[in-house]
Scaffold this active site. Structure first.
Site, PDB file in Angstrom:
ATOM      1  CG  ASP A  56      11.591   4.074  -1.087  1.00  0.00           C
ATOM      2  OD1 ASP A  56      10.479   3.894  -1.494  1.00  0.00           O
ATOM      3  OD2 ASP A  56      12.590   3.633  -0.790  1.00  0.00           O
ATOM      4  CB  THR A  89       9.212   0.450   2.224  1.00  0.00           C
ATOM      5  OG1 THR A  89       9.172   1.915   1.748  1.00  0.00           O
ATOM      6  CG2 THR A  89       9.443  -0.432   1.269  1.00  0.00           C
ATOM      7  CG  ASP A 381       8.401   2.671  -4.692  1.00  0.00           C
ATOM      8  OD1 ASP A 381       9.213   2.065  -4.834  1.00  0.00           O
ATOM      9  OD2 ASP A 381       8.191   3.395  -3.681  1.00  0.00           O
TER      10      ASP A 381
HETATM   11  P1  ADP Z   1       4.895   3.860   1.690  1.00  0.00           P
HETATM   12  O1  ADP Z   1       6.300   3.742   1.615  1.00  0.00           O
HETATM   13  O2  ADP Z   1       4.182   3.109   2.703  1.00  0.00           O
HETATM   14  O3  ADP Z   1       4.184   3.450   0.519  1.00  0.00           O
HETATM   15  P2  ADP Z   1       3.832   6.328   1.231  1.00  0.00           P
HETATM   16  O4  ADP Z   1       4.483   7.807   1.322  1.00  0.00           O
HETATM   17  O5  ADP Z   1       3.991   6.230  -0.373  1.00  0.00           O
HETATM   18  O6  ADP Z   1       4.635   5.367   1.942  1.00  0.00           O
HETATM   19  O7  ADP Z   1       2.407   6.677   1.559  1.00  0.00           O
HETATM   20  C1  ADP Z   1       1.709   5.742   1.179  1.00  0.00           C
HETATM   21  C2  ADP Z   1       0.199   6.025   1.844  1.00  0.00           C
HETATM   22  O8  ADP Z   1      -0.536   7.043   1.167  1.00  0.00           O
HETATM   23  C3  ADP Z   1      -0.787   4.884   1.412  1.00  0.00           C
HETATM   24  O9  ADP Z   1      -1.728   4.541   2.552  1.00  0.00           O
HETATM   25  C4  ADP Z   1      -1.682   5.513   0.670  1.00  0.00           C
HETATM   26  O10 ADP Z   1      -2.971   5.050   0.610  1.00  0.00           O
HETATM   27  C5  ADP Z   1      -1.583   7.019   0.817  1.00  0.00           C
HETATM   28  N1  ADP Z   1      -1.864   8.064   0.024  1.00  0.00           N
HETATM   29  C6  ADP Z   1      -1.659   7.902  -1.391  1.00  0.00           C
HETATM   30  N2  ADP Z   1      -2.200   9.330  -1.938  1.00  0.00           N
HETATM   31  C7  ADP Z   1      -3.128   9.623  -1.089  1.00  0.00           C
HETATM   32  C8  ADP Z   1      -4.023  10.868  -0.993  1.00  0.00           C
HETATM   33  N3  ADP Z   1      -4.040  11.547  -2.242  1.00  0.00           N
HETATM   34  N4  ADP Z   1      -4.498  10.976  -0.050  1.00  0.00           N
HETATM   35  C9  ADP Z   1      -4.412  10.470   1.204  1.00  0.00           C
HETATM   36  N5  ADP Z   1      -3.559   9.433   1.331  1.00  0.00           N
HETATM   37  C10 ADP Z   1      -3.094   8.909   0.123  1.00  0.00           C
HETATM   38 MG    MG Z   2       4.447   4.248  -1.355  1.00  0.00          MG
END
Ligand code: ADP
Ligand code: MG
Length: 514
Positions: A56, A89, A381
């Site tokens: 996170d 984030t 989240d």
């Molecule tokens: P954040 O802290 O920004 O939420 P995350 O590690 O949760 O970071 O990643 C969020 C990103 O991952 C978003 O852009 C979301 O659309 C993308 N995402 C989530 N699931 C998938 C998936 N199956 N394939 C590709 N991208 C994904």
């Molecule tokens: Mg996220």
């Protein structure tokens, strides 16, 4: 003439700008590898040896103990993102870092800071329009909400649980606290308990607190409970016990003890006669009182925390009572069931089916502290994004598709912008490419190739993201794969990243006291 103390340090002009930009970029860079479903985790060890393992963004940045003031501003980006929408984030921090990187190049090309700031603000406006264009026309129903929850949890350490089954629990929890005009997000809490596999994670229709009954002989569970919540010590007040008695005969001693005994008994009888089945008090309960009440079949919890008392009051509709003689039936709260359960070293009280509020608890189980902690963050989240999506009814494609669409629109509109500001507007679009590029890099794909393919697919199909499912990475419409983010998460990321980056770029003088 000196106007600053000799010890203060001052950096001015380009030096100040570039050191701030470097610090901001460095912080953003530190979370880059955690982005997306294939993002890696970080292990953070503090000076006391305490270990946190997390994916996170906000947690990482806060655990990192960052001192540089400009770097601290990137941490604030993540914090405000967490506070406003609860997710995105890492995205927000990474975008802010890249806006700074692009600004650095512009400054080197002699574009003035105020021009950069203006250009960035103009680009951010276009970005918000682009987000509005990306909003799905489909109604946000349970299926969509589950996909939103799942998208926010994929890549998180969810233990043995699939994001899919967790998503179901999360949506059920939010539906429980849905109001006519919004979502009472605060009525969903997450309670973690180690000692079982994460499969045992479940939704409790009520609240869970860390307390055990005051006496072993009390009932384990009470159905249809009438609940008293007290701020009353049930016993002889500790202060009075310490008082010195002037006792000079056995008779006097016995009288004193009798007086105490009957005082204690009086408390016990008053409670029993009030008709309460379950008593929570923030103060202590004398052993003699709890023994007596156990005999009467009353379930008592003593020395509970103030915030637990507040939660019980809001769930059950009880009124907190500060003096035993004031306690009457009208003050009682109601619940379908109150029970106490032992989990290894811990005892928990479950207050289910409270009459006053629709509170629910996601009761998170996991084998170890690290597992439940990360699960708690992932579920937190997911609860936030589902609440956000349900409240606004607006979702956009994830997997980089929205960022590609935003960048595309900004580049298009940049053509009509005069002078050097155009450079800044275009730079903003380039900065947004960091999201799809990073998603690609974190899946092991070449970021440049992926970007080219994504743009081509966006051009021909309209919606194109880099979707990870299982071992496969495909360029396609994220909606078809259920990769969906709330529109507000994207908006907030653009706004908070722009705000921090422009603020940092505008600084050309840093005066630091020793
Ligand atoms: P954040 O802290 O920004 O939420 P995350 O590690 O949760 O970071 O990643 C969020 C990103 O991952 C978003 O852009 C979301 O659309 C993308 N995402 C989530 N699931 C998938 C998936 N199956 N394939 C590709 N991208 C994904
Ligand atoms: Mg996220």
């Amino acid at each position: 003439m000196f106007i600053l103390s000799e010890d203060s340090q001052r950096t001015q002009g380009r030096d100040a700008q570039s050191s701030n930009i470097m610090a901001g970029k460095a912080v953003a860079e530190s979370v880059r590898t955690t982005l997306g479903p294939r993002g890696m985790d970080k292990m953070l060890v503090d000076s006391g040896g305490e270990v946190v393992i997390t994916n996170d963004g906000a947690t990482i940045l806060n655990e990192m103990d960052i001192e540089h003031p400009a770097a601290q501003m990137i941490v604030e980006v993540a914090d405000s993102q967490e506070e406003e929408v609860g997710d995105g984030t890492t995205t927000a921090a990474v975008i802010a870092g890249n806006l700074l990187g692009e600004a650095e190049d512009l400054i080197e090309q002699d574009v003035h800071a105020t021009t950069i700031v203006e250009g960035y603000h103009e680009a951010a406006e276009i970005a918000l329009e682009a987000i509005a264009e990306q909003v799905s026309e489909e109604t946000v129903d349970d299926d969509v909400l589950k996909q939103v929850a799942e998208s926010s949890m994929t890549g998180k350490g969810t233990g043995g649980l699939t994001a899919e089954s967790l998503a179901e629990t999360v949506v059920e929890a939010i539906r429980h606290v849905e109001l006519e005009d919004g979502v009472a997000r605060d009525n969903v809490t997450v309670h973690t308990q180690i000692g079982a596999s994460s499969n045992a994670t479940e939704l409790v229709p009520g609240i869970v607190i860390d307390e055990e009954p005051a006496h072993d002989g009390m009932p384990d569970a009470v159905e249809d409970a009438s609940i008293a919540v007290l701020d009353v010590e049930l016993g002889v007040r500790t202060g009075e016990i310490d008082a010195e008695y002037a006792i000079d005969s056995i008779d006097q001693l016995n009288t004193a003890l009798d007086a105490e005994e009957s005082e204690v008994r009086g408390y016990a009888e008053q409670v029993a006669e009030s008709g309460a089945d379950v008593v929570f008090t923030t103060e202590d309960v004398d052993d003699r009182v709890s023994t007596y009440l156990a005999g009467e079949g009353v379930l008592v919890f003593e020395s509970i925390g103030d915030s637990d008392a507040k939660d019980i009051v809001s769930a059950t509709g009880a009124t907190r009572v500060g003096a035993l003689e004031d306690l009457e039936e009208a003050d009682f709260g109601q619940a379908d069931r109150i029970s106490s359960e032992n989990f290894g070293d811990d005892d928990l009280a479950f207050i289910e089916g409270g009459a006053a509020a629709e509170t629910v608890t996601v009761f998170v189980r996991g084998g170890t502290e690290h597992v439940v902690d990360e699960l708690e963050r992932a579920i937190g989240d997911a609860l936030d994004v589902v609440a956000t999506a349900l409240e606004s009814g607006e979702v956009v494609p994830g997997a980089g598709a929205t960022e590609i669409a935003i960048a595309d629109k900004i580049r298009e509109e940049a053509a009509g912008i005069e002078g050097r500001k155009q450079l800044a507007v275009t730079a903003f679009a380039d900065a947004l490419d960091v999201v799809p590029r990073t998603l690609a890099a974190n899946t092991g794909r070449d970021p440049i190739d992926a970007l080219v393919d994504l743009r081509a697919a966006h051009e021909s199909e309209g919606r194109a993201g880099l979707i990870t499912s299982g071992e496969d990475v495909t360029i396609d419409d994220p909606f078809d794969y259920g990769v969906i983010d709330p529109a507000d998460v994207k908006r907030e990321a653009i706004e908070s990243a722009t705000e921090a980056a422009t603020m940092i770029v505008r600084i050309d003088d840093v005066i630091a006291a020793e």
